[in-house]
Enzyme design. Sequence first.
Site, PDB file in Angstrom:
ATOM      1  N   LYS A  22       4.469 -17.991  35.085  1.00 51.96           N
ATOM      2  CA  LYS A  22       3.498 -17.959  36.480  1.00 51.96           C
ATOM      3  C   LYS A  22       2.495 -18.579  36.511  1.00 51.96           C
ATOM      4  CE  LYS A  22       2.609 -13.453  37.492  1.00 51.96           C
ATOM      5  NZ  LYS A  22       1.166 -13.397  38.031  1.00 51.96           N
ATOM      6  N   ASP A 317      -1.554  -9.600  29.322  1.00 52.43           N
ATOM      7  CA  ASP A 317      -0.550  -9.105  30.199  1.00 52.43           C
ATOM      8  C   ASP A 317       0.563  -8.286  29.309  1.00 52.43           C
ATOM      9  OD1 ASP A 317      -1.978 -10.111  31.990  1.00 52.43           O
ATOM     10  OD2 ASP A 317      -0.835 -11.939  32.368  1.00 52.43           O
TER      11      ASP A 317
END
Length: 435
Positions: A22, A317
């Site tokens: 991403k 994350d």
Amino acid sequence: MHSKSVYPVSDFGGELRVPGDKSVSQRIAMLAALAKGTSEIRGFLRGEDAMRTLGAMCSLGASVKFEGNLLRITGTGGKFKEPANPLNMGNSGTGTRLLAGLLAGQNMTVIMTGDASLSRRPMGRVKTPLEQMGAQIELTGEKATLPMTVRGTPLHGIRYELPMASAQVKSCVLLAGLFAEGKTTVIEPRPTRDHTEKLFQTLNIPIDINGLEISIQGFGRRGPQIAARSLIVPGDFSSAAFWIAAVAARPGAELIVRGVGLNPRRTALLDVLRRMGARIEVHFTEEQNDPIGTVLVRGARLRGTEIGGDEIPNLIDELPMLAVTGTLAEGRTMIRDAAELRVKESDRIAVTADHLRAFGADVEEYADGMAVRGPAKLHAPEKPLASHGDHRIAMSMAMMATFADGPVILHDVDCVATSYPEFWNHLEQLGGKMK
Ligand code: S3P
């Protein structure tokens, strides 16, 4: 808003490839839109965040075409056009913060908006350095939040010490620095993901990296002249992380993930899992901008560990999933120095701690992290668990559900598509069960 019921399973594992990274996809969308000519990109993430950023670049004058796994981006050669409407950045913090930097020195005015979760996230952290460079940034949300108006102005280079370890803020300032007069230097408190720096190098944009100090020489209003080129987006390590951690904690399970990005600033999860007793092998297969390879995991009984300091930005994350893993490990797993988690797509400390408790786990919450004691007997919560619009919460809880004693209802799971649209298919492919 869709819900899913995820069932416990005894076997879990297999082989898979995860979708494109991403962070890398969004940076490539921006830089290819800035370049002159047509760039060919393989493996671009077709998740909502990356598609929003790509859409924004089209509104700014780039044109794009998908052919299967190949994406062609025809850039503007640095001549962005003023978009007719506000850019809706959806859920993408990376898209918004990096674009603020890229647009601050352009000769146009751009408004950016976002979804409910993005509209709660702090944007003052990019406004402050950009204003020091001479930019005009207006945040009309209640607490220095979106909507953001960027009125392009001539910029000058600055020397900026980042108050928090943030690759997004670092990248924002570096992108603005490209269009500034003079030199821009950012100093990081801890090393964060370096995809922007690596892409600059790949695209022949001079960048000087000296430990935690990163400098670029500005090109002024005209910006850099970048030539289009072919680029590969590696599989997203942060997407692979859910499967890697879930298999690592399940004795007897095995998993192979191929084609995954192995940039060392992203893979600290592997070091942590190894400390916890997991058996993990890594094979590097190619290198283009980022190292790419195969990760092989064999499940084991894990033990708790301490996670903090410089490790944090390199697994930021993965922390909700690591907390889940902690509930399955023997002893205490301690996460500290991670206050940034409170300003992610949700307050990931509060939400993770709440959800872990709903499964019956022993969790203590701190301002900058949490302590989890295991191994816990995980009971399926009676009430549905809310994602709070946060993809990584939804996916971490889906993984936790596979270890529970009954089906777990997850509410508002559409957010998973921001980073990993194939997640539910992959869950089934690896032996997961859901409805
Ligand atoms: C990202 C950096 C990290 C990370 C986010 C993506 C990026 O955020 O949490 O998911 O693409 O640069 P911060 O830089 O704000 O810590």
